[in-house]
Design an enzyme around this catalytic site. Structure first.
Site, PDB file in Angstrom:
ATOM      1  N   ASP A  93     -42.662  35.226  15.276  1.00  0.00           N
ATOM      2  CA  ASP A  93     -43.842  35.626  16.066  1.00  0.00           C
ATOM      3  C   ASP A  93     -44.005  34.774  17.320  1.00  0.00           C
ATOM      4  O   ASP A  93     -44.117  35.284  18.429  1.00  0.00           O
ATOM      5  CB  ASP A  93     -45.126  35.379  15.244  1.00  0.00           C
ATOM      6  CG  ASP A  93     -45.568  36.585  14.457  1.00  0.00           C
ATOM      7  OD1 ASP A  93     -45.402  37.696  14.939  1.00  0.00           O
ATOM      8  OD2 ASP A  93     -46.096  36.372  13.343  1.00  0.00           O
ATOM      9  N   GLU A 118     -51.173  38.361  20.554  1.00  0.00           N
ATOM     10  CA  GLU A 118     -51.756  38.041  19.255  1.00  0.00           C
ATOM     11  C   GLU A 118     -51.824  36.534  18.959  1.00  0.00           C
ATOM     12  O   GLU A 118     -52.765  36.067  18.332  1.00  0.00           O
ATOM     13  CB  GLU A 118     -50.942  38.751  18.162  1.00  0.00           C
ATOM     14  CG  GLU A 118     -51.604  38.671  16.813  1.00  0.00           C
ATOM     15  CD  GLU A 118     -50.997  39.612  15.782  1.00  0.00           C
ATOM     16  OE1 GLU A 118     -49.900  40.154  16.026  1.00  0.00           O
ATOM     17  OE2 GLU A 118     -51.624  39.783  14.721  1.00  0.00           O
ATOM     18  N   ASP A 180     -47.824  42.651  21.077  1.00  0.00           N
ATOM     19  CA  ASP A 180     -47.784  42.271  19.665  1.00  0.00           C
ATOM     20  C   ASP A 180     -46.361  41.779  19.411  1.00  0.00           C
ATOM     21  O   ASP A 180     -45.418  42.568  19.392  1.00  0.00           O
ATOM     22  CB  ASP A 180     -48.117  43.468  18.762  1.00  0.00           C
ATOM     23  CG  ASP A 180     -48.400  43.009  17.335  1.00  0.00           C
ATOM     24  OD1 ASP A 180     -47.969  41.889  16.976  1.00  0.00           O
ATOM     25  OD2 ASP A 180     -49.036  43.767  16.579  1.00  0.00           O
ATOM     26  N   ILE A 182     -44.746  40.487  16.804  1.00  0.00           N
ATOM     27  CA  ILE A 182     -44.166  41.182  15.647  1.00  0.00           C
ATOM     28  C   ILE A 182     -45.280  42.013  15.030  1.00  0.00           C
ATOM     29  O   ILE A 182     -46.208  41.486  14.403  1.00  0.00           O
ATOM     30  CB  ILE A 182     -43.598  40.231  14.577  1.00  0.00           C
ATOM     31  CG1 ILE A 182     -42.401  39.488  15.134  1.00  0.00           C
ATOM     32  CG2 ILE A 182     -43.169  41.036  13.335  1.00  0.00           C
ATOM     33  CD1 ILE A 182     -41.609  38.721  14.111  1.00  0.00           C
ATOM     34  N   ASP A 183     -45.186  43.300  15.255  1.00  0.00           N
ATOM     35  CA  ASP A 183     -46.151  44.204  14.648  1.00  0.00           C
ATOM     36  C   ASP A 183     -45.530  44.663  13.333  1.00  0.00           C
ATOM     37  O   ASP A 183     -44.371  45.082  13.307  1.00  0.00           O
ATOM     38  CB  ASP A 183     -46.385  45.391  15.584  1.00  0.00           C
ATOM     39  CG  ASP A 183     -47.398  46.363  15.007  1.00  0.00           C
ATOM     40  OD1 ASP A 183     -48.365  45.905  14.380  1.00  0.00           O
ATOM     41  OD2 ASP A 183     -47.216  47.579  15.182  1.00  0.00           O
ATOM     42  N   THR A 185     -45.923  42.539  10.381  1.00  0.00           N
ATOM     43  CA  THR A 185     -45.488  41.266   9.811  1.00  0.00           C
ATOM     44  C   THR A 185     -45.014  41.421   8.363  1.00  0.00           C
ATOM     45  O   THR A 185     -44.003  40.850   7.964  1.00  0.00           O
ATOM     46  CB  THR A 185     -46.699  40.295   9.818  1.00  0.00           C
ATOM     47  OG1 THR A 185     -47.226  40.291  11.128  1.00  0.00           O
ATOM     48  CG2 THR A 185     -46.325  38.909   9.410  1.00  0.00           C
ATOM     49  N   HIS A 279     -54.266  48.810   4.653  1.00  0.00           N
ATOM     50  CA  HIS A 279     -54.481  49.031   6.084  1.00  0.00           C
ATOM     51  C   HIS A 279     -55.097  50.387   6.417  1.00  0.00           C
ATOM     52  O   HIS A 279     -55.445  50.636   7.563  1.00  0.00           O
ATOM     53  CB  HIS A 279     -53.145  48.889   6.851  1.00  0.00           C
ATOM     54  CG  HIS A 279     -52.639  47.490   6.872  1.00  0.00           C
ATOM     55  ND1 HIS A 279     -51.529  47.101   7.600  1.00  0.00           N
ATOM     56  CD2 HIS A 279     -53.085  46.360   6.252  1.00  0.00           C
ATOM     57  CE1 HIS A 279     -51.313  45.811   7.420  1.00  0.00           C
ATOM     58  NE2 HIS A 279     -52.250  45.338   6.600  1.00  0.00           N
ATOM     59  N   SER A 303     -45.898  49.266  10.890  1.00  0.00           N
ATOM     60  CA  SER A 303     -45.894  48.962  12.335  1.00  0.00           C
ATOM     61  C   SER A 303     -45.975  50.188  13.230  1.00  0.00           C
ATOM     62  O   SER A 303     -46.045  51.329  12.779  1.00  0.00           O
ATOM     63  CB  SER A 303     -44.662  48.143  12.717  1.00  0.00           C
ATOM     64  OG  SER A 303     -43.522  48.973  12.901  1.00  0.00           O
ATOM     65  N   LYS A 306     -44.103  53.815  13.594  1.00  0.00           N
ATOM     66  CA  LYS A 306     -44.646  55.158  13.295  1.00  0.00           C
ATOM     67  C   LYS A 306     -44.837  55.965  14.577  1.00  0.00           C
ATOM     68  O   LYS A 306     -44.556  57.146  14.627  1.00  0.00           O
ATOM     69  CB  LYS A 306     -45.998  55.040  12.561  1.00  0.00           C
ATOM     70  CG  LYS A 306     -45.878  54.521  11.134  1.00  0.00           C
ATOM     71  CD  LYS A 306     -47.208  54.566  10.399  1.00  0.00           C
ATOM     72  CE  LYS A 306     -48.097  53.386  10.646  1.00  0.00           C
ATOM     73  NZ  LYS A 306     -47.572  52.064  10.281  1.00  0.00           N
ATOM     74  N   ARG A 320     -54.614  57.029  10.544  1.00  0.00           N
ATOM     75  CA  ARG A 320     -54.913  55.607  10.307  1.00  0.00           C
ATOM     76  C   ARG A 320     -56.427  55.422  10.187  1.00  0.00           C
ATOM     77  O   ARG A 320     -57.155  55.563  11.172  1.00  0.00           O
ATOM     78  CB  ARG A 320     -54.380  54.780  11.489  1.00  0.00           C
ATOM     79  CG  ARG A 320     -54.540  53.285  11.277  1.00  0.00           C
ATOM     80  CD  ARG A 320     -54.019  52.473  12.436  1.00  0.00           C
ATOM     81  NE  ARG A 320     -53.991  51.074  12.082  1.00  0.00           N
ATOM     82  CZ  ARG A 320     -52.981  50.470  11.479  1.00  0.00           C
ATOM     83  NH1 ARG A 320     -51.884  51.138  11.208  1.00  0.00           N
ATOM     84  NH2 ARG A 320     -53.051  49.200  11.165  1.00  0.00           N
ATOM     85  N   ASP A 332     -52.074  46.430  18.865  1.00  0.00           N
ATOM     86  CA  ASP A 332     -51.539  47.208  17.743  1.00  0.00           C
ATOM     87  C   ASP A 332     -51.345  48.679  18.098  1.00  0.00           C
ATOM     88  O   ASP A 332     -50.831  49.443  17.272  1.00  0.00           O
ATOM     89  CB  ASP A 332     -52.468  47.103  16.525  1.00  0.00           C
ATOM     90  CG  ASP A 332     -52.209  45.825  15.730  1.00  0.00           C
ATOM     91  OD1 ASP A 332     -51.033  45.443  15.607  1.00  0.00           O
ATOM     92  OD2 ASP A 332     -53.177  45.214  15.256  1.00  0.00           O
TER      93      ASP A 332
HETATM   94  N1  LIG Z   1     -57.152  45.494   6.697  1.00  0.00           N
HETATM   95  C1  LIG Z   1     -56.493  46.038   7.713  1.00  0.00           C
HETATM   96  N2  LIG Z   1     -56.766  47.301   8.108  1.00  0.00           N
HETATM   97  C2  LIG Z   1     -56.092  47.862   9.120  1.00  0.00           C
HETATM   98  N3  LIG Z   1     -55.129  47.234   9.815  1.00  0.00           N
HETATM   99  C3  LIG Z   1     -54.833  45.981   9.472  1.00  0.00           C
HETATM  100  C4  LIG Z   1     -55.469  45.312   8.411  1.00  0.00           C
HETATM  101  N4  LIG Z   1     -54.957  44.080   8.300  1.00  0.00           N
HETATM  102  C5  LIG Z   1     -54.019  43.972   9.262  1.00  0.00           C
HETATM  103  N5  LIG Z   1     -53.950  45.103   9.985  1.00  0.00           N
HETATM  104  C6  LIG Z   1     -53.129  45.411  11.135  1.00  0.00           C
HETATM  105  O1  LIG Z   1     -52.110  46.326  10.782  1.00  0.00           O
HETATM  106  C7  LIG Z   1     -50.977  45.961  11.523  1.00  0.00           C
HETATM  107  C8  LIG Z   1     -49.744  46.537  10.885  1.00  0.00           C
HETATM  108  O2  LIG Z   1     -49.809  47.903  11.046  1.00  0.00           O
HETATM  109  P1  LIG Z   1     -49.308  48.931   9.943  1.00  0.00           P
HETATM  110  O3  LIG Z   1     -50.340  48.996   8.888  1.00  0.00           O
HETATM  111  O4  LIG Z   1     -49.232  50.186  10.743  1.00  0.00           O
HETATM  112  O5  LIG Z   1     -47.991  48.449   9.465  1.00  0.00           O
HETATM  113  C9  LIG Z   1     -51.015  44.471  11.521  1.00  0.00           C
HETATM  114  O6  LIG Z   1     -50.279  44.004  12.617  1.00  0.00           O
HETATM  115  P2  LIG Z   1     -49.476  42.611  12.485  1.00  0.00           P
HETATM  116  O7  LIG Z   1     -48.407  42.829  11.490  1.00  0.00           O
HETATM  117  O8  LIG Z   1     -49.004  42.428  13.865  1.00  0.00           O
HETATM  118  O9  LIG Z   1     -50.489  41.593  12.059  1.00  0.00           O
HETATM  119  C10 LIG Z   1     -52.487  44.165  11.665  1.00  0.00           C
HETATM  120  O10 LIG Z   1     -52.869  44.038  13.011  1.00  0.00           O
HETATM  121 MG   LIG Z   2     -49.764  44.156  14.876  1.00  0.00          MG
END
Ligand SMILES: Nc1ncnc2c1ncn2[C@@H]1O[C@H](COP(=O)(O)O)[C@@H](OP(=O)(O)O)[C@H]1O
Ligand SMILES: [Mg+2]
Length: 398
Positions: A93, A118, A180, A182-183, A185, A279, A303, A306, A320, A332
């Protein structure tokens, strides 16, 4: 300071800036729908205005994906204990943010450089982070030196300063890069999908975006593997306003324009949602899909990969719906948003309003984010409205 490395040195490997800078105010166009653009001539002028920035953004994201691939490879070869530890993602990151911040400042020198990203260096400056900072600095320098464009080495202070350039608040005026590093993580740690997501805002609008998805297969998701040529992974999506969306492989294949699925029939559509159950509200997505008549099960990946997959038509819908209280951040969604919009898709909040990237680091939204093609959007909005109504009715009877 990283900025001490910056004065006026432009890379010879990138096209020089020959175009007059044209601001968005001169071309008040909306990026949400290509059909709304005034004329093809204005379109191409608008996208040319960001040609250099797009080229630099692609280079920065490609370099960063090499850094991330190296870290992920070492992570997956290591033992189980280190897979559950957060340090590899931390290194990748911070390394990515430092590298991209450095490349942007070096290639596009500006007194008003602004990056909304970030990470910040707070934890890295602590006494017990010395070793990790050393590893990050080595990783950044190894990546730069393997590329060979820049004959220099960053110090630990340069790395910290480059990371801290990402503290900008963004907003409705001027230009702001949005990153971002690393989106996804969690996907990165699992060895699954993740993305390096970089976008540029100009006067509050997203004008370009790059999504590097090092683990995304070149063939469409869901399509069976046919031969080894089609098994390659590593996709780079890029888009600039009015210029369409382009996909090339991270290994350097020739770029091709991509377009979202043109299906009008929800029964043929598949939908994406987060791999991580926490998420997004899966019950709600499932109820929306059912009302719409979607038959296929959800495709769950991490990430902004999608958005890339949807932009090339692998699936037709992305839903989402974070749990109440979660605030979406602009990094994001900014890059993914323009990659989809320029591929002919529509991205909106759950009530159909376009996303507003001009309000600072957060996207203050109504309920959720929905993405699809223009033909399916009215049907999807109806299904979302009904499903949300049912959800609130059942909550009020509890
Ligand atoms: N409780 C939550 N609800 C929705 N999104 C969240 C979450 N916690 C983390 N995220 C976000 O969801 C991103 C990942 O997206 P996805 O769900 O599409 O894989 C994360 O990015 P990071 O990995 O950069 O922190 C973070 O920003
Ligand atoms: Mg992200």
């Amino acid at each position: 300071m990283a900025s001490s490395l910056l004065p006026g040195l432009l890379s010879s490997t990138l096209p020089s800036k020959t175009l007059t800078r044209l601001s968005l105010q001169q071309f008040p166009i909306r990026p949400t729908s290509r059909t709304q653009y005034p004329s093809l001539r204005v379109l191409s002028i608008a996208s040319m205005a960001y040609e250099r920035e797009l080229s630099v953004a692609k280079k920065a994201a490609s370099l960063a994906s090499r850094l991330c691939q190296k870290v992920q490879k070492a992570l997956l070869q290591s033992d189980v204990q280190s897979k559950s530890d957060k340090s590899p993602v931390t290194v990748a990151d911070y390394g990515t943010q430092a590298l991209i911040s450095f490349v942007l400042q070096r290639e596009i020198p500006s007194d008003s450089f602004s990056l909304v990203a970030e990470e910040d260096s707070g934890d890295l400056r602590k006494e017990d982070s010395k070793e990790i900072l050393k590893r990050i600095t080595e990783l950044v320098n190894d990546t730069l030196s393997a590329d060979g464009t820049y004959n220099l080495s960053l110090s630990e202070d340069d790395v910290l300063a480059a990371i801290d350039s990402g503290k900008s608040e963004g907003g409705p005026h001027g230009r702001h890069w949005v990153l971002d590093p690393i989106d996804g993580t969690k996907g990165f740690l699992r060895g699954d999908q993740y993305a390096i997501a970089l976008a540029l805002l100009d006067e509050g609008k997203v004008v370009l975006g790059v999504l590097a998805c090092p683990n995304l297969p070149s063939r469409p998701i869901g399509e069976p593997e046919k031969n080894s040529l089609q098994n390659s992974v590593g996709c780079l999506f890029s888009a600039s306003i009015g210029g369409g969306s382009v996909l090339q492989l991270l290994d350097g294949s020739s770029p091709t324009k991509v377009h979202v699925s043109t299906t009008e029939n929800p029964a043929e559509a598949s939908f994406f949602e987060s791999y991580e159950a926490a998420h997004s509200m899966r019950d709600l997505s499932s109820s929306i899909a059912k009302k719409l008549g979607v038959q296929a099960p959800p495709v769950r990946i991490d990430s902004q990969a999608k958005y890339g997959a949807l932009a090339r038509g692998d699936g037709a819908i992305y839903l989402r719906f974070p749990h109440q209280g979660y605030r979406e951040k602009i990094w994001d969604h900014a890059a993914g948003y323009i990659v989809v919009a320029e591929a002919g898709g529509v991205v909106s909040d759950a009530s159909g309003k376009p996303l507003d990237f001009s309000r600072g680091r957060y996207l203050d939204l109504d309920t959720g984010i929905i993405v699809t093609n223009q033909k399916l959007m009215p049907l999807l909005l109806n299904a979302v409205r009904e499903a949300l109504k049912e959800q609130s009715q059942s909550a009020s009877t509890l």
